[in-house]
Design an enzyme around this catalytic site. Structure first.
Site, short mmCIF file in Angstrom:
data_model
loop_
_atom_site.label_atom_id
_atom_site.label_comp_id
_atom_site.label_asym_id
_atom_site.label_seq_id
_atom_site.Cartn_x
_atom_site.Cartn_y
_atom_site.Cartn_z
N ASP A 1 0.71 -1.21 -0.01
CA ASP A 1 0.01 -0.09 -0.18
C ASP A 1 0.79 1.20 0.24
O ASP A 1 2.05 1.18 0.40
CB ASP A 1 -0.66 0.15 1.27
CG ASP A 1 -0.07 -0.03 2.53
OD1 ASP A 1 0.21 1.13 2.92
OD2 ASP A 1 0.48 -1.16 2.97
N ASP B 1 1.52 4.48 2.01
CA ASP B 1 1.07 5.03 3.31
C ASP B 1 0.39 6.35 3.37
O ASP B 1 0.31 6.82 2.45
CB ASP B 1 2.66 5.00 4.26
CG ASP B 1 2.27 4.87 5.63
OD1 ASP B 1 1.46 4.12 5.92
OD2 ASP B 1 2.85 5.67 6.57
N1 ADE Z 1 2.64 -3.04 6.72
C1 ADE Z 1 1.91 -2.88 5.42
N2 ADE Z 1 1.81 -1.83 4.92
C2 ADE Z 1 1.97 -0.90 6.14
C3 ADE Z 1 1.96 0.46 6.39
N3 ADE Z 1 1.40 1.08 5.71
N4 ADE Z 1 2.41 0.98 7.63
C4 ADE Z 1 3.00 -0.09 8.54
N5 ADE Z 1 3.29 -1.18 8.20
C5 ADE Z 1 2.53 -1.96 7.13
#
Ligand code: ADE
Length: 284
Positions: free
Chosen positions: A221, A223
């Site tokens: 993803d 963030d």
């Molecule tokens: N693991 C997968 N996506 C994440 C994210 N956006 N922040 C922290 N850990 C994750």
């Protein structure tokens, strides 16, 4: 112990992340006890390209352990006690730059620890499991990942037409919550590449046992500070990981096959010069 009565041993360990709960066919399941309590699950022993491999699902096979509840010391101790000296650590991460979107594979060369109070050392001044008193030990963490392991992981990805990002900084947050947009923007502004929840203390504990450790960070993803939508969800992380798990497995197998059999990297010398080393750690 395995049904054959052969000693349970492996040379290479893989600690599977969210969505990677099984790696090998024809496994022998072993329960390993450690002085630090139970690891996340049984260890599954098998073979890849003639190399003996121990697979351990980091969150447990039913994904029951959140990142802050994982017994990292038990996990690394268990693998080491089986003879493992090289560890591959795939993990799900969030991208901190728009160009690191879902499906990106990044092999970090640095991490930043933003976790809180996790048991992160075997050398905490208390007697070791065998009753001996350890030296005060400060392992070098300047270059936290194995150069040979990183090379094998990068080459394995390229061999499977999955151009990886070579290097970058993995910031490890305590979780289990995801980051706020402000935290996330701050991570990006610091020049950090991806964010995860398990990279620390896994790499540190590996180094403290003189193990090679290589992180393979699969972006699931963007963030919260990078994307413009609602923010990341756990379901999204699992779904994207699942979509990439077949090629991740292929890359891991190739990396396992290509890891050098003899070690002379920074990791293999991490405990050089210690009087006692880590007393109580059984050597193969
Ligand atoms: N693991 C997968 N996506 C994440 C994210 N956006 N922040 C922290 N850990 C994750």
């Amino acid at each position: 112990p395995p049904a054959t009565g052969a000693p349970a041993r492996a040379e290479i360990g893989v600690i599977g992340g969210s969505g990677l709960y099984a790696l090998l066919d024809d496994v022998t399941e072993v329960t390993v006890q450690t002085p630090y309590g139970p690891p996340s699950d049984s260890v599954f022993l098998g073979e890849v390209a003639g190399r003996s491999v121990a697979f351990l699902p980091r969150h447990g096979r039913g994904h029951t352990l959140p990142p802050h509840r994982i017994n990292y010391r038990a996990n690394l101790w268990a693998l080491h006690s089986l003879g493992v000296r090289q560890v591959l650590g795939p993990c799900a991460v969030g991208g901190l730059r728009t160009e690191y979107g879902p499906g990106t594979l990044l092999v970090p060369d640095q991490f930043v620890d933003r976790t809180l109070g996790r048991a992160q050392t075997f050398y905490d001044g208390l007697p070791l499991p065998d009753g001996s008193l350890p030296e005060v030990v400060h392992v070098s963490m300047a270059d936290p990942y194995c150069p040979d392991g990183r090379r094998a992981a990068l080459a394995a990805a390229r061999a499977n037409a999955w151009e990886p990002v070579d290097g970058g900084t993995l910031v490890v947050i305590e979780g289990p919550r995801f980051s706020t947009r402000a935290e996330s923007r701050w991570f990006t502004a610091n020049g950090w590449s991806v964010v995860g929840m398990t990279g620390h203390p896994e790499a540190v504990l590996a180094r403290e046992l003189g193990l090679c450790y290589t992180s393979l960070a699969l972006v699931t993803d963007l963030d919260a500070g990078v994307e413009t939508g609602e923010g990341v969800t756990h379901a999204e992380v699992l779904e994207v990981f699942a979509r990439n798990v077949d090629r991740l497995r292929t890359v891991l197998f190739k990396a396992v096959a290509d890891l050098p059999a003899a070690r002379d990297c920074v990791c293999s010398h991490a405990l050089d010069g210690l009087e006692t080393g880590l007393a109580g750690v059984p050597e193969p």
